[in-house]
Scaffold this motif. Structure first.
Motif, PDB file in Angstrom:
ATOM      1  N   ALA A   1      46.730   2.415 -26.774  1.00 62.23           N
ATOM      2  CA  ALA A   1      45.911   3.579 -26.425  1.00 62.23           C
ATOM      3  C   ALA A   1      46.411   5.002 -27.058  1.00 62.23           C
ATOM      4  O   ALA A   1      47.412   5.041 -27.389  1.00 62.23           O
ATOM      5  N   ALA A   2      45.364   5.801 -27.178  1.00 63.53           N
ATOM      6  CA  ALA A   2      45.612   7.003 -27.969  1.00 63.53           C
ATOM      7  C   ALA A   2      46.826   7.864 -27.131  1.00 63.53           C
ATOM      8  O   ALA A   2      47.703   8.384 -28.176  1.00 63.53           O
ATOM      9  N   PRO A   3      47.031   7.853 -26.307  1.00 65.16           N
ATOM     10  CA  PRO A   3      48.117   8.851 -25.565  1.00 65.16           C
ATOM     11  C   PRO A   3      49.373   8.112 -25.946  1.00 65.16           C
ATOM     12  O   PRO A   3      50.440   9.078 -26.047  1.00 65.16           O
ATOM     13  N   GLN A   4      49.373   6.992 -26.182  1.00 61.82           N
ATOM     14  CA  GLN A   4      50.791   6.214 -26.760  1.00 61.82           C
ATOM     15  C   GLN A   4      51.349   6.717 -28.124  1.00 61.82           C
ATOM     16  O   GLN A   4      52.261   6.823 -28.369  1.00 61.82           O
ATOM     17  N   VAL A   5      50.307   7.343 -28.847  1.00 59.92           N
ATOM     18  CA  VAL A   5      50.527   7.940 -30.229  1.00 59.92           C
ATOM     19  C   VAL A   5      50.628   9.683 -30.071  1.00 59.92           C
ATOM     20  O   VAL A   5      50.448  10.335 -30.997  1.00 59.92           O
ATOM     21  N   GLY A   6      50.389  10.152 -28.762  1.00 59.38           N
ATOM     22  CA  GLY A   6      50.519  11.589 -28.460  1.00 59.38           C
ATOM     23  C   GLY A   6      49.079  12.116 -28.561  1.00 59.38           C
ATOM     24  O   GLY A   6      49.115  13.519 -28.527  1.00 59.38           O
ATOM     25  N   VAL A   7      48.005  11.527 -28.649  1.00 56.24           N
ATOM     26  CA  VAL A   7      46.737  11.923 -28.593  1.00 56.24           C
ATOM     27  C   VAL A   7      45.993  11.748 -27.246  1.00 56.24           C
ATOM     28  O   VAL A   7      45.890  10.648 -26.798  1.00 56.24           O
ATOM     29  N   GLN A   8      45.611  13.218 -26.891  1.00 51.84           N
ATOM     30  CA  GLN A   8      44.773  13.019 -25.360  1.00 51.84           C
ATOM     31  C   GLN A   8      43.656  12.631 -25.333  1.00 51.84           C
ATOM     32  O   GLN A   8      42.448  13.359 -25.188  1.00 51.84           O
ATOM     33  N   LYS A   9      43.002  11.535 -26.016  1.00 49.92           N
ATOM     34  CA  LYS A   9      41.582  11.173 -26.027  1.00 49.92           C
ATOM     35  C   LYS A   9      41.387   9.768 -25.463  1.00 49.92           C
ATOM     36  O   LYS A   9      42.148   8.792 -25.699  1.00 49.92           O
ATOM     37  N   GLN A  10      40.156   9.732 -25.075  1.00 50.62           N
ATOM     38  CA  GLN A  10      39.688   8.415 -24.455  1.00 50.62           C
ATOM     39  C   GLN A  10      39.444   7.326 -25.370  1.00 50.62           C
ATOM     40  O   GLN A  10      38.367   7.287 -25.729  1.00 50.62           O
ATOM     41  N   LEU A  11      40.489   6.653 -25.908  1.00 52.99           N
ATOM     42  CA  LEU A  11      40.375   5.721 -27.070  1.00 52.99           C
ATOM     43  C   LEU A  11      41.396   4.897 -27.122  1.00 52.99           C
ATOM     44  O   LEU A  11      42.448   5.200 -26.810  1.00 52.99           O
ATOM     45  N   PHE A  12      41.045   3.795 -27.287  1.00 51.00           N
ATOM     46  CA  PHE A  12      41.961   2.556 -27.591  1.00 51.00           C
ATOM     47  C   PHE A  12      41.632   1.627 -28.517  1.00 51.00           C
ATOM     48  O   PHE A  12      40.347   1.410 -28.638  1.00 51.00           O
ATOM     49  N   VAL A  13      42.789   1.045 -28.999  1.00 52.20           N
ATOM     50  CA  VAL A  13      42.362  -0.402 -29.929  1.00 52.20           C
ATOM     51  C   VAL A  13      42.982  -1.632 -29.599  1.00 52.20           C
ATOM     52  O   VAL A  13      44.014  -1.475 -28.610  1.00 52.20           O
TER      53      VAL A  13
END
Ligand code: ZN
Length: 178
Positions: free
Chosen positions: A48-60
């Protein structure tokens, strides 16, 4: 594609609610590419994006079924049902895993990178992955899903992780979620 450093429990970014994605631009597409690379390097089934420091509702994610990698933005759980116990881990809580109960089946809706609505009916491992990644977007880590006994036992291990006290690299476990 470049790999990110994965944020670890104790990093405040992991506890924040992620913001809705409003623009799907080249920058977002590059972010997705780099998140996929980071997920494969880890390796994990989802990121998920927060795991790379990005506060967006996005995941792969890529469950290894030959259809991935996939990305979803602004996901929501439309419906969930049943109950399933699974030993769950997290790339942001390295080396630790717990048997966690969650709904077995979920219906997840969101958008793909073309802005089209997507909808997935997922069960067991796939259902678990979606619930785990959606938790990340809400600032929830799996340690908040532990029962009282697990939480008591986990406290020291988690504290050590948070303080960076672990002297030995965490043991490699079997098939873990991201
Ligand atoms: Zn995780």
């Amino acid at each position: 594609m470049a790999a990110y450093e994965i944020r670890v429990i104790g990093d405040p970014v992991l506890k924040q609610q992620a913001a809705e994605v409003t623009d799907i631009d080249a920058k977002l597409v590059r972010l997705v590419d780099d998140m996929v690379q980071t997920m494969y390097d880890a390796p994990g089934l989802g990121l998920a994006a927060p795991q790379v420091g990005v506060q967006k509702q996005l995941f792969v994610w890529d469950l290894g079924d030959g259809t991935g990698p996939h990305a979803m933005i602004n996901p929501q759980i439309a419906e969930s049902a049943g109950e399933w116990v699974y030993e769950e881990g997290c790339l942001s809580v390295p080396g630790l895993s717990w048997e966690i109960v969650r709904p077995k089946d979920v219906h997840v809706v969101g958008r793909d990178l073309d802005g089209n609505e997507v909808s997935y009916e997922a069960t067991e491992l796939a259902g678990r992955m979606f619930q785990h990644e959606l938790d990340h977007l809400a600032g929830i880590l799996l340690v908040e899903r532990l029962d009282e006994d697990q939480a008591r036992q986990a406290r020291r291990q988690v504290r050590d992780l948070m303080l960076g006290f672990s002297e030995d690299p965490p043991p490699k476990r079997g098939l873990l979620l991201r």
